[in-house]
Design a protein around this motif. Sequence first.
Motif, PDB file in Angstrom:
ATOM      1  N   MET A   1       0.955  -0.348 -13.473  1.00 56.33           N
ATOM      2  CA  MET A   1      -0.084  -0.021 -12.499  1.00 56.33           C
ATOM      3  C   MET A   1       0.213  -0.736 -11.186  1.00 56.33           C
ATOM      4  SD  MET A   1      -4.207  -0.666 -12.711  1.00 56.33           S
ATOM      5  CE  MET A   1      -4.061  -2.427 -12.450  1.00 56.33           C
ATOM      6  N   ILE A   2       0.044  -0.029 -10.079  1.00 56.01           N
ATOM      7  CA  ILE A   2       0.215  -0.635  -8.772  1.00 56.01           C
ATOM      8  C   ILE A   2      -0.973  -0.258  -7.893  1.00 56.01           C
ATOM      9  CG2 ILE A   2       2.730  -0.581  -8.883  1.00 56.01           C
ATOM     10  CD1 ILE A   2       2.667   1.863  -7.050  1.00 56.01           C
ATOM     11  N   VAL A   3      -1.186  -1.018  -6.830  1.00 57.56           N
ATOM     12  CA  VAL A   3      -2.221  -0.680  -5.852  1.00 57.56           C
ATOM     13  C   VAL A   3      -1.544  -0.450  -4.508  1.00 57.56           C
ATOM     14  CG1 VAL A   3      -4.062  -1.938  -7.026  1.00 57.56           C
ATOM     15  CG2 VAL A   3      -2.668  -3.118  -5.343  1.00 57.56           C
ATOM     16  N   ASN A   4      -2.053   0.506  -3.778  1.00 58.25           N
ATOM     17  CA  ASN A   4      -1.485   0.855  -2.484  1.00 58.25           C
ATOM     18  C   ASN A   4      -2.650   1.130  -1.532  1.00 58.25           C
ATOM     19  OD1 ASN A   4       0.339   1.552  -0.497  1.00 58.25           O
ATOM     20  ND2 ASN A   4       0.549   3.653  -1.196  1.00 58.25           N
ATOM     21  N   PRO A   5      -3.302   0.070  -1.037  1.00 59.76           N
ATOM     22  CA  PRO A   5      -4.537   0.210  -0.250  1.00 59.76           C
ATOM     23  C   PRO A   5      -4.390   1.144   0.947  1.00 59.76           C
ATOM     24  CG  PRO A   5      -4.106  -2.083  -0.773  1.00 59.76           C
ATOM     25  CD  PRO A   5      -2.874  -1.331  -1.163  1.00 59.76           C
ATOM     26  N   ILE A   6      -5.434   1.938   1.170  1.00 59.80           N
ATOM     27  CA  ILE A   6      -5.457   2.840   2.327  1.00 59.80           C
ATOM     28  C   ILE A   6      -5.625   2.035   3.601  1.00 59.80           C
ATOM     29  CG2 ILE A   6      -6.666   4.790   3.398  1.00 59.80           C
ATOM     30  CD1 ILE A   6      -7.577   5.538   0.500  1.00 59.80           C
ATOM     31  N   ILE A   7      -6.565   1.089   3.586  1.00 60.33           N
ATOM     32  CA  ILE A   7      -6.693   0.107   4.661  1.00 60.33           C
ATOM     33  C   ILE A   7      -6.550  -1.269   4.028  1.00 60.33           C
ATOM     34  CG2 ILE A   7      -8.194   1.593   6.044  1.00 60.33           C
ATOM     35  CD1 ILE A   7     -10.561  -0.052   5.204  1.00 60.33           C
ATOM     36  N   PRO A   8      -6.144  -2.294   4.787  1.00 64.56           N
ATOM     37  CA  PRO A   8      -5.920  -3.615   4.192  1.00 64.56           C
ATOM     38  C   PRO A   8      -7.123  -4.107   3.380  1.00 64.56           C
ATOM     39  CG  PRO A   8      -5.156  -3.582   6.452  1.00 64.56           C
ATOM     40  CD  PRO A   8      -5.859  -2.274   6.236  1.00 64.56           C
ATOM     41  N   ILE A   9      -6.840  -4.760   2.255  1.00 60.97           N
ATOM     42  CA  ILE A   9      -7.908  -5.215   1.365  1.00 60.97           C
ATOM     43  C   ILE A   9      -8.859  -6.170   2.084  1.00 60.97           C
ATOM     44  CG2 ILE A   9      -8.394  -6.527  -0.744  1.00 60.97           C
ATOM     45  CD1 ILE A   9      -5.847  -5.407  -1.932  1.00 60.97           C
ATOM     46  N   TRP A  10      -8.307  -7.068   2.897  1.00 64.44           N
ATOM     47  CA  TRP A  10      -9.168  -8.045   3.579  1.00 64.44           C
ATOM     48  C   TRP A  10     -10.154  -7.347   4.524  1.00 64.44           C
ATOM     49  CZ3 TRP A  10      -9.162  -8.149   8.886  1.00 64.44           C
ATOM     50  CH2 TRP A  10      -8.049  -7.593   9.538  1.00 64.44           C
ATOM     51  N   LEU A  11      -9.697  -6.272   5.172  1.00 65.70           N
ATOM     52  CA  LEU A  11     -10.589  -5.540   6.068  1.00 65.70           C
ATOM     53  C   LEU A  11     -11.652  -4.791   5.273  1.00 65.70           C
ATOM     54  CD1 LEU A  11     -11.373  -4.533   8.858  1.00 65.70           C
ATOM     55  CD2 LEU A  11      -9.606  -2.758   8.667  1.00 65.70           C
ATOM     56  N   MET A  12     -11.260  -4.229   4.127  1.00 65.07           N
ATOM     57  CA  MET A  12     -12.229  -3.522   3.282  1.00 65.07           C
ATOM     58  C   MET A  12     -13.273  -4.470   2.738  1.00 65.07           C
ATOM     59  SD  MET A  12     -12.988  -0.512   2.425  1.00 65.07           S
ATOM     60  CE  MET A  12     -14.060   0.372   1.294  1.00 65.07           C
ATOM     61  N   VAL A  13     -12.880  -5.692   2.402  1.00 67.40           N
ATOM     62  CA  VAL A  13     -13.838  -6.694   1.925  1.00 67.40           C
ATOM     63  C   VAL A  13     -14.886  -6.978   3.001  1.00 67.40           C
ATOM     64  CG1 VAL A  13     -14.111  -9.123   1.277  1.00 67.40           C
ATOM     65  CG2 VAL A  13     -12.269  -7.771   0.278  1.00 67.40           C
ATOM     66  N   ILE A  14     -14.437  -7.119   4.238  1.00 65.07           N
ATOM     67  CA  ILE A  14     -15.365  -7.370   5.348  1.00 65.07           C
ATOM     68  C   ILE A  14     -16.334  -6.203   5.511  1.00 65.07           C
ATOM     69  CG2 ILE A  14     -15.540  -7.655   7.849  1.00 65.07           C
ATOM     70  CD1 ILE A  14     -12.877  -9.168   7.743  1.00 65.07           C
ATOM     71  N   LEU A  15     -15.811  -4.975   5.464  1.00 66.15           N
ATOM     72  CA  LEU A  15     -16.655  -3.795   5.609  1.00 66.15           C
ATOM     73  C   LEU A  15     -17.692  -3.716   4.487  1.00 66.15           C
ATOM     74  CD1 LEU A  15     -13.987  -1.120   6.618  1.00 66.15           C
ATOM     75  CD2 LEU A  15     -15.678  -2.196   8.100  1.00 66.15           C
ATOM     76  N   CYS A  16     -17.279  -4.048   3.268  1.00 63.22           N
ATOM     77  CA  CYS A  16     -18.205  -4.010   2.128  1.00 63.22           C
ATOM     78  C   CYS A  16     -19.303  -5.054   2.281  1.00 63.22           C
ATOM     79  CB  CYS A  16     -17.439  -4.236   0.822  1.00 63.22           C
ATOM     80  SG  CYS A  16     -16.379  -2.856   0.346  1.00 63.22           S
ATOM     81  N   ILE A  17     -18.927  -6.236   2.760  1.00 66.17           N
ATOM     82  CA  ILE A  17     -19.929  -7.290   2.975  1.00 66.17           C
ATOM     83  C   ILE A  17     -20.943  -6.863   4.027  1.00 66.17           C
ATOM     84  CG2 ILE A  17     -20.256  -9.637   3.847  1.00 66.17           C
ATOM     85  CD1 ILE A  17     -17.588 -10.369   2.546  1.00 66.17           C
ATOM     86  N   VAL A  18     -20.438  -6.249   5.095  1.00 71.88           N
ATOM     87  CA  VAL A  18     -21.337  -5.764   6.162  1.00 71.88           C
ATOM     88  C   VAL A  18     -22.307  -4.724   5.607  1.00 71.88           C
ATOM     89  CG1 VAL A  18     -21.445  -4.482   8.329  1.00 71.88           C
ATOM     90  CG2 VAL A  18     -19.717  -6.274   8.019  1.00 71.88           C
ATOM     91  N   LEU A  40     -16.368   2.710  -3.471  1.00 73.64           N
ATOM     92  CA  LEU A  40     -15.570   2.898  -2.261  1.00 73.64           C
ATOM     93  C   LEU A  40     -14.455   1.866  -2.178  1.00 73.64           C
ATOM     94  CD1 LEU A  40     -18.350   3.682   0.377  1.00 73.64           C
ATOM     95  CD2 LEU A  40     -16.660   5.275  -0.550  1.00 73.64           C
ATOM     96  N   PHE A  41     -14.759   0.636  -2.589  1.00 74.85           N
ATOM     97  CA  PHE A  41     -13.754  -0.422  -2.579  1.00 74.85           C
ATOM     98  C   PHE A  41     -12.614  -0.076  -3.543  1.00 74.85           C
ATOM     99  CE2 PHE A  41     -11.937  -4.397  -4.161  1.00 74.85           C
ATOM    100  CZ  PHE A  41     -11.601  -5.027  -2.975  1.00 74.85           C
ATOM    101  N   ILE A  42     -12.968   0.426  -4.736  1.00 71.61           N
ATOM    102  CA  ILE A  42     -11.956   0.774  -5.739  1.00 71.61           C
ATOM    103  C   ILE A  42     -11.100   1.948  -5.253  1.00 71.61           C
ATOM    104  CG2 ILE A  42     -11.585   1.645  -8.082  1.00 71.61           C
ATOM    105  CD1 ILE A  42     -14.130   0.165  -8.904  1.00 71.61           C
ATOM    106  N   ILE A  43     -11.739   2.939  -4.621  1.00 71.45           N
ATOM    107  CA  ILE A  43     -10.986   4.076  -4.091  1.00 71.45           C
ATOM    108  C   ILE A  43      -9.991   3.601  -3.045  1.00 71.45           C
ATOM    109  CG2 ILE A  43     -11.181   6.137  -2.645  1.00 71.45           C
ATOM    110  CD1 ILE A  43     -13.725   6.845  -4.144  1.00 71.45           C
ATOM    111  N   ASN A  44     -10.427   2.668  -2.187  1.00 68.43           N
ATOM    112  CA  ASN A  44      -9.536   2.168  -1.143  1.00 68.43           C
ATOM    113  C   ASN A  44      -8.318   1.454  -1.721  1.00 68.43           C
ATOM    114  OD1 ASN A  44      -8.978   1.356   1.781  1.00 68.43           O
ATOM    115  ND2 ASN A  44      -9.057  -0.627   0.763  1.00 68.43           N
ATOM    116  N   LEU A  45      -8.469   0.830  -2.886  1.00 70.71           N
ATOM    117  CA  LEU A  45      -7.333   0.158  -3.518  1.00 70.71           C
ATOM    118  C   LEU A  45      -6.204   1.139  -3.833  1.00 70.71           C
ATOM    119  CD1 LEU A  45      -9.008  -2.303  -6.043  1.00 70.71           C
ATOM    120  CD2 LEU A  45      -7.874  -2.877  -3.897  1.00 70.71           C
ATOM    121  N   ARG A  46      -6.583   2.400  -4.033  1.00 70.00           N
ATOM    122  CA  ARG A  46      -5.631   3.452  -4.397  1.00 70.00           C
ATOM    123  C   ARG A  46      -4.787   3.006  -5.593  1.00 70.00           C
ATOM    124  NH1 ARG A  46      -0.722   6.194  -0.978  1.00 70.00           N
ATOM    125  NH2 ARG A  46      -0.430   8.008  -2.315  1.00 70.00           N
TER     126      ARG A  46
END
Length: 318
Positions: A1-18, A40-46
Amino acid sequence: MIVNPIIPIWLMVILCIVLLIFKRKGTFNYIRQIFIIILLFIINLRIMIPNSEVSTIQKNVDVLFVVDNTISMLAEDYDEDGTTRMEAVKKDCEYIMEQLPGSSFSVVSFGNKVNSLLPYTIDSINVVQALQSLKGQTTLYAKGTEFDDVLTFLNDYLNRENEHLQIVFFISDGEITNGNDMGSYPGLKDYIDGGAVLGYGTEEGGPMHAHAYAGEEGSPEKLYYYDSDFNRRTAISEIDEENLQNIASDMGIEYVHMTKQSEIDSVLTTVQKQIAQMDTSDEKTSTVGYSDTFYFILIPLIPLLAIDFVYYKRKINF
Protein backbone atom coordinates in the motif's frame (compact mmCIF):
# COMPACT_ATOMS: atom_id res chain seq x y z
CA MET A 1 0.00 0.00 0.00
CA ILE A 2 1.23 3.49 -0.82
CA VAL A 3 -0.16 7.00 -0.38
CA ASN A 4 0.06 9.69 -3.02
CA PRO A 5 -1.56 12.85 -1.56
CA ILE A 6 -3.43 15.16 -3.93
CA ILE A 7 -2.36 18.14 -1.84
CA PRO A 8 0.39 18.02 0.82
CA ILE A 9 -0.68 16.24 4.01
CA TRP A 10 0.40 19.14 6.23
CA LEU A 11 -1.79 21.54 4.26
CA MET A 12 -4.76 19.15 4.41
CA VAL A 13 -4.34 18.87 8.18
CA ILE A 14 -4.56 22.66 8.48
CA LEU A 15 -7.67 22.77 6.28
CA CYS A 16 -9.34 20.03 8.35
CA ILE A 17 -8.58 21.87 11.59
CA VAL A 18 -10.06 25.07 10.17
CA LEU A 19 -13.21 23.18 9.12
CA LEU A 20 -13.52 21.69 12.60
CA ILE A 21 -13.23 25.11 14.22
CA PHE A 22 -16.46 26.18 12.52
CA LYS A 23 -18.54 23.89 14.74
CA ARG A 24 -22.13 23.30 13.66
CA LYS A 25 -25.01 23.58 16.06
CA GLY A 26 -26.50 20.32 17.23
CA THR A 27 -24.72 17.12 18.23
CA PHE A 28 -25.80 15.12 15.15
CA ASN A 29 -24.80 17.94 12.80
CA TYR A 30 -21.34 18.25 14.35
CA ILE A 31 -20.78 14.46 14.31
CA ARG A 32 -21.77 14.43 10.63
CA GLN A 33 -19.34 17.30 10.03
CA ILE A 34 -16.50 15.35 11.69
CA PHE A 35 -17.19 12.26 9.60
CA ILE A 36 -17.22 14.29 6.37
CA ILE A 37 -13.88 15.92 7.24
CA ILE A 38 -12.29 12.56 8.11
CA LEU A 39 -13.46 11.06 4.81
CA LEU A 40 -12.15 14.05 2.85
CA PHE A 41 -8.79 13.68 4.59
CA ILE A 42 -8.63 9.97 3.66
CA ILE A 43 -9.57 10.71 0.03
CA ASN A 44 -6.80 13.30 -0.15
CA LEU A 45 -4.27 10.68 0.98
CA ARG A 46 -5.06 8.82 -2.25
CA ILE A 47 -4.36 5.42 -0.77
CA MET A 48 -3.33 2.93 -3.46
CA ILE A 49 -3.12 -0.84 -3.09
CA PRO A 50 -1.21 -3.44 -5.16
CA ASN A 51 -3.29 -4.90 -7.96
CA SER A 52 -2.20 -7.67 -10.30
CA GLU A 53 -4.89 -6.83 -12.84
CA VAL A 54 -4.10 -3.22 -13.72
CA SER A 55 -4.78 -2.56 -17.40
CA THR A 56 -2.22 -0.30 -19.06
CA ILE A 57 -1.29 0.93 -22.51
CA GLN A 58 2.29 -0.18 -23.09
CA LYS A 59 4.18 2.36 -25.17
CA ASN A 60 7.45 1.96 -27.03
CA VAL A 61 9.23 4.11 -24.47
CA ASP A 62 12.18 3.00 -22.31
CA VAL A 63 12.98 5.11 -19.27
CA LEU A 64 16.29 4.47 -17.51
CA PHE A 65 17.01 5.68 -13.97
CA VAL A 66 20.77 5.88 -13.34
CA VAL A 67 21.16 6.53 -9.62
CA ASP A 68 24.25 7.50 -7.63
CA ASN A 69 24.24 5.16 -4.60
CA THR A 70 27.37 6.48 -2.88
CA ILE A 71 27.62 7.77 0.69
CA SER A 72 27.39 11.39 -0.43
CA MET A 73 23.79 10.79 -1.53
CA LEU A 74 22.99 10.35 2.18
CA ALA A 75 23.83 14.01 2.81
CA GLU A 76 21.00 15.71 4.67
CA ASP A 77 20.74 18.93 2.69
CA TYR A 78 17.80 18.45 0.33
CA ASP A 79 15.58 20.70 2.45
CA GLU A 80 15.43 22.46 5.81
CA ASP A 81 13.98 19.32 7.43
CA GLY A 82 17.18 17.39 6.86
CA THR A 83 15.79 15.14 4.14
CA THR A 84 18.57 13.14 2.55
CA ARG A 85 19.26 13.40 -1.14
CA MET A 86 18.45 9.71 -1.58
CA GLU A 87 15.05 10.06 0.10
CA ALA A 88 14.17 12.86 -2.32
CA VAL A 89 15.46 10.84 -5.29
CA LYS A 90 13.12 7.92 -4.54
CA LYS A 91 10.06 10.18 -4.35
CA ASP A 92 11.03 12.04 -7.52
CA CYS A 93 11.54 8.81 -9.47
CA GLU A 94 8.08 7.60 -8.44
CA TYR A 95 6.68 10.96 -9.55
CA ILE A 96 8.36 10.55 -12.95
CA MET A 97 6.83 7.09 -13.28
CA GLU A 98 3.36 8.50 -12.58
CA GLN A 99 3.81 11.11 -15.31
CA LEU A 100 4.94 8.57 -17.93
CA PRO A 101 2.38 5.76 -17.66
CA GLY A 102 2.78 2.78 -19.96
CA SER A 103 6.55 3.26 -20.30
CA SER A 104 9.07 0.55 -19.50
CA PHE A 105 11.48 1.41 -16.67
CA SER A 106 14.93 0.14 -15.75
CA VAL A 107 17.16 0.98 -12.77
CA VAL A 108 20.96 1.16 -12.73
CA SER A 109 22.94 2.16 -9.65
CA PHE A 110 26.60 3.04 -9.30
CA GLY A 111 29.12 3.34 -6.49
CA ASN A 112 32.24 1.20 -6.26
CA LYS A 113 30.78 -0.67 -9.22
CA VAL A 114 27.85 -0.37 -11.60
CA ASN A 115 24.81 -2.55 -10.93
CA SER A 116 21.88 -3.19 -13.23
CA LEU A 117 19.17 -3.63 -10.61
CA LEU A 118 16.24 -4.21 -12.96
CA PRO A 119 15.81 -4.81 -16.71
CA TYR A 120 13.18 -2.79 -18.55
CA THR A 121 9.73 -3.61 -17.22
CA ILE A 122 6.25 -2.10 -16.98
CA ASP A 123 5.81 -3.68 -13.54
CA SER A 124 5.73 -0.54 -11.38
CA ILE A 125 5.90 -2.45 -8.09
CA ASN A 126 9.24 -4.04 -9.03
CA VAL A 127 10.60 -0.68 -10.14
CA VAL A 128 9.63 0.96 -6.83
CA GLN A 129 11.16 -1.94 -4.89
CA ALA A 130 14.41 -1.59 -6.84
CA LEU A 131 14.51 2.13 -6.04
CA GLN A 132 13.70 1.54 -2.37
CA SER A 133 16.63 -0.89 -2.12
CA LEU A 134 19.05 2.01 -2.65
CA LYS A 135 20.34 3.04 0.79
CA GLY A 136 23.80 4.40 0.06
CA GLN A 137 27.04 2.53 0.58
CA THR A 138 28.49 1.57 3.94
CA THR A 139 31.62 3.31 5.21
CA LEU A 140 33.77 0.15 5.16
CA TYR A 141 32.75 -0.66 1.58
CA ALA A 142 32.91 2.79 -0.03
CA LYS A 143 36.08 3.59 -2.00
CA GLY A 144 35.29 7.02 -3.39
CA THR A 145 33.13 8.27 -6.25
CA GLU A 146 33.87 8.51 -9.96
CA PHE A 147 31.75 8.57 -13.12
CA ASP A 148 33.91 6.91 -15.78
CA ASP A 149 32.71 3.38 -14.97
CA VAL A 150 29.02 4.20 -15.12
CA LEU A 151 29.35 6.36 -18.27
CA THR A 152 31.29 3.58 -20.00
CA PHE A 153 28.59 1.12 -18.93
CA LEU A 154 25.86 3.38 -20.33
CA ASN A 155 27.72 3.69 -23.60
CA ASP A 156 27.30 -0.08 -24.06
CA TYR A 157 23.92 -0.45 -22.31
CA LEU A 158 22.17 2.14 -24.47
CA ASN A 159 23.84 1.15 -27.72
CA ARG A 160 21.17 -1.28 -28.87
CA GLU A 161 19.04 -1.34 -31.95
CA ASN A 162 15.34 -0.81 -31.35
CA GLU A 163 12.60 1.59 -32.29
CA HIS A 164 11.89 2.61 -28.71
CA LEU A 165 12.25 6.14 -27.42
CA GLN A 166 15.19 6.07 -24.97
CA ILE A 167 14.78 8.43 -22.01
CA VAL A 168 17.51 8.71 -19.37
CA PHE A 169 17.42 10.33 -15.94
CA PHE A 170 20.97 10.47 -14.57
CA ILE A 171 20.76 11.21 -10.85
CA SER A 172 23.71 12.31 -8.71
CA ASP A 173 25.30 15.08 -6.65
CA GLY A 174 28.22 15.23 -9.08
CA GLU A 175 30.85 14.83 -6.38
CA ILE A 176 34.09 13.01 -7.30
CA THR A 177 36.01 11.83 -4.25
CA ASN A 178 38.61 9.39 -5.60
CA GLY A 179 40.87 12.12 -6.99
CA ASN A 180 40.49 11.19 -10.66
CA ASP A 181 39.37 13.54 -13.40
CA MET A 182 36.20 12.65 -15.29
CA GLY A 183 36.52 11.66 -18.92
CA SER A 184 34.35 12.84 -21.80
CA TYR A 185 31.69 10.65 -23.43
CA PRO A 186 30.06 12.75 -26.19
CA GLY A 187 28.92 9.61 -28.02
CA LEU A 188 26.21 9.02 -25.43
CA LYS A 189 23.98 11.64 -27.03
CA ASP A 190 23.61 9.37 -30.07
CA TYR A 191 21.63 6.86 -27.98
CA ILE A 192 19.54 9.18 -25.81
CA ASP A 193 16.31 10.79 -27.01
CA GLY A 194 15.43 12.77 -23.91
CA GLY A 195 15.46 13.04 -20.15
CA ALA A 196 17.69 15.03 -17.83
CA VAL A 197 20.65 14.97 -15.48
CA LEU A 198 19.18 15.62 -12.04
CA GLY A 199 21.48 17.22 -9.47
CA TYR A 200 20.88 16.88 -5.73
CA GLY A 201 22.52 18.79 -2.91
CA THR A 202 23.61 22.32 -2.09
CA GLU A 203 26.78 24.39 -2.37
CA GLU A 204 26.83 24.65 1.44
CA GLY A 205 26.61 20.86 1.64
CA GLY A 206 25.26 18.65 4.37
CA PRO A 207 26.40 16.07 6.93
CA MET A 208 25.92 12.34 6.41
CA HIS A 209 24.89 9.42 8.59
CA ALA A 210 25.89 5.95 7.40
CA HIS A 211 26.29 2.41 8.71
CA ALA A 212 29.78 0.88 8.88
CA TYR A 213 28.69 -2.37 7.22
CA ALA A 214 25.61 -3.96 5.64
CA GLY A 215 23.05 -5.36 8.04
CA GLU A 216 24.29 -3.29 10.97
CA GLU A 217 21.63 -2.69 13.62
CA GLY A 218 20.78 0.64 15.21
CA SER A 219 21.01 4.19 13.94
CA PRO A 220 23.72 5.10 11.43
CA GLU A 221 26.65 7.13 12.73
CA LYS A 222 27.51 10.67 11.70
CA LEU A 223 30.58 10.80 9.46
CA TYR A 224 33.73 12.64 10.56
CA TYR A 225 37.28 13.13 9.32
CA TYR A 226 40.53 14.53 10.75
CA ASP A 227 42.15 17.59 9.21
CA SER A 228 45.88 18.22 8.82
CA ASP A 229 46.08 19.38 12.43
CA PHE A 230 44.36 16.19 13.63
CA ASN A 231 41.19 18.06 14.56
CA ARG A 232 37.97 16.10 14.24
CA ARG A 233 35.64 17.66 11.66
CA THR A 234 32.13 16.81 10.46
CA ALA A 235 32.25 15.39 6.94
CA ILE A 236 30.29 17.59 4.53
CA SER A 237 29.24 16.64 1.01
CA GLU A 238 28.69 19.43 -1.53
CA ILE A 239 27.08 19.30 -4.95
CA ASP A 240 29.41 19.66 -7.96
CA GLU A 241 27.23 21.14 -10.68
CA GLU A 242 30.10 21.54 -13.14
CA ASN A 243 30.52 17.76 -13.35
CA LEU A 244 26.77 17.28 -13.74
CA GLN A 245 26.57 19.89 -16.49
CA ASN A 246 29.43 18.17 -18.33
CA ILE A 247 27.58 14.85 -18.13
CA ALA A 248 24.39 16.51 -19.40
CA SER A 249 26.35 18.01 -22.31
CA ASP A 250 27.78 14.58 -23.23
CA MET A 251 24.30 13.06 -23.10
CA GLY A 252 22.70 15.92 -25.04
CA ILE A 253 20.03 16.45 -22.37
CA GLU A 254 19.15 19.15 -19.88
CA TYR A 255 20.67 19.61 -16.43
CA VAL A 256 18.21 20.31 -13.60
CA HIS A 257 19.16 21.20 -10.03
CA MET A 258 16.47 19.51 -7.94
CA THR A 259 15.25 21.55 -4.97
CA LYS A 260 11.59 20.56 -5.27
CA GLN A 261 9.63 18.03 -7.31
CA SER A 262 8.17 20.61 -9.70
CA GLU A 263 11.68 21.38 -11.04
CA ILE A 264 11.32 18.34 -13.31
CA ASP A 265 7.91 19.29 -14.75
CA SER A 266 9.22 21.11 -17.83
CA VAL A 267 11.40 18.12 -18.76
CA LEU A 268 8.46 15.74 -18.29
CA THR A 269 6.28 17.96 -20.47
CA THR A 270 8.87 17.75 -23.24
CA VAL A 271 9.07 13.95 -22.91
CA GLN A 272 5.27 13.68 -22.96
CA LYS A 273 5.21 15.69 -26.21
CA GLN A 274 7.86 13.38 -27.70
CA ILE A 275 5.74 10.37 -26.79
CA ALA A 276 2.61 11.95 -28.28
CA GLN A 277 4.43 12.53 -31.58
CA MET A 278 5.67 8.94 -31.82
CA ASP A 279 4.26 6.82 -34.62
CA THR A 280 3.71 3.68 -32.56
CA SER A 281 1.09 1.03 -32.11
CA ASP A 282 0.34 0.96 -28.39
CA GLU A 283 -0.37 -2.42 -26.87
CA LYS A 284 -2.96 -2.85 -24.13
CA THR A 285 -1.79 -5.27 -21.46
CA SER A 286 -2.41 -6.31 -17.87
CA THR A 287 0.36 -5.84 -15.36
CA VAL A 288 1.09 -5.51 -11.67
CA GLY A 289 0.50 -2.01 -10.39
CA TYR A 290 -1.42 0.09 -7.92
CA SER A 291 -5.14 0.82 -7.89
CA ASP A 292 -6.88 3.82 -6.35
CA THR A 293 -9.22 3.20 -3.41
CA PHE A 294 -10.84 6.63 -3.13
CA TYR A 295 -14.10 5.44 -4.69
CA PHE A 296 -14.66 3.19 -1.66
CA ILE A 297 -14.57 6.30 0.53
CA LEU A 298 -17.12 7.98 -1.72
CA ILE A 299 -19.73 5.35 -0.73
CA PRO A 300 -20.26 6.77 2.81
CA LEU A 301 -19.30 10.34 1.83
CA ILE A 302 -22.00 10.90 -0.81
CA PRO A 303 -24.96 10.06 1.51
CA LEU A 304 -23.51 12.33 4.21
CA LEU A 305 -23.17 15.19 1.74
CA ALA A 306 -26.70 14.52 0.47
CA ILE A 307 -28.07 14.73 4.02
CA ASP A 308 -26.13 17.96 4.50
CA PHE A 309 -27.53 19.43 1.30
CA VAL A 310 -31.15 18.56 2.17
CA TYR A 311 -30.79 19.77 5.77
CA TYR A 312 -29.40 23.19 4.90
CA LYS A 313 -31.67 23.62 1.88
CA ARG A 314 -34.68 23.19 4.17
CA LYS A 315 -33.15 25.46 6.78
CA ILE A 316 -32.63 28.23 4.22
CA ASN A 317 -36.16 27.83 2.87
CA PHE A 318 -37.59 28.19 6.36
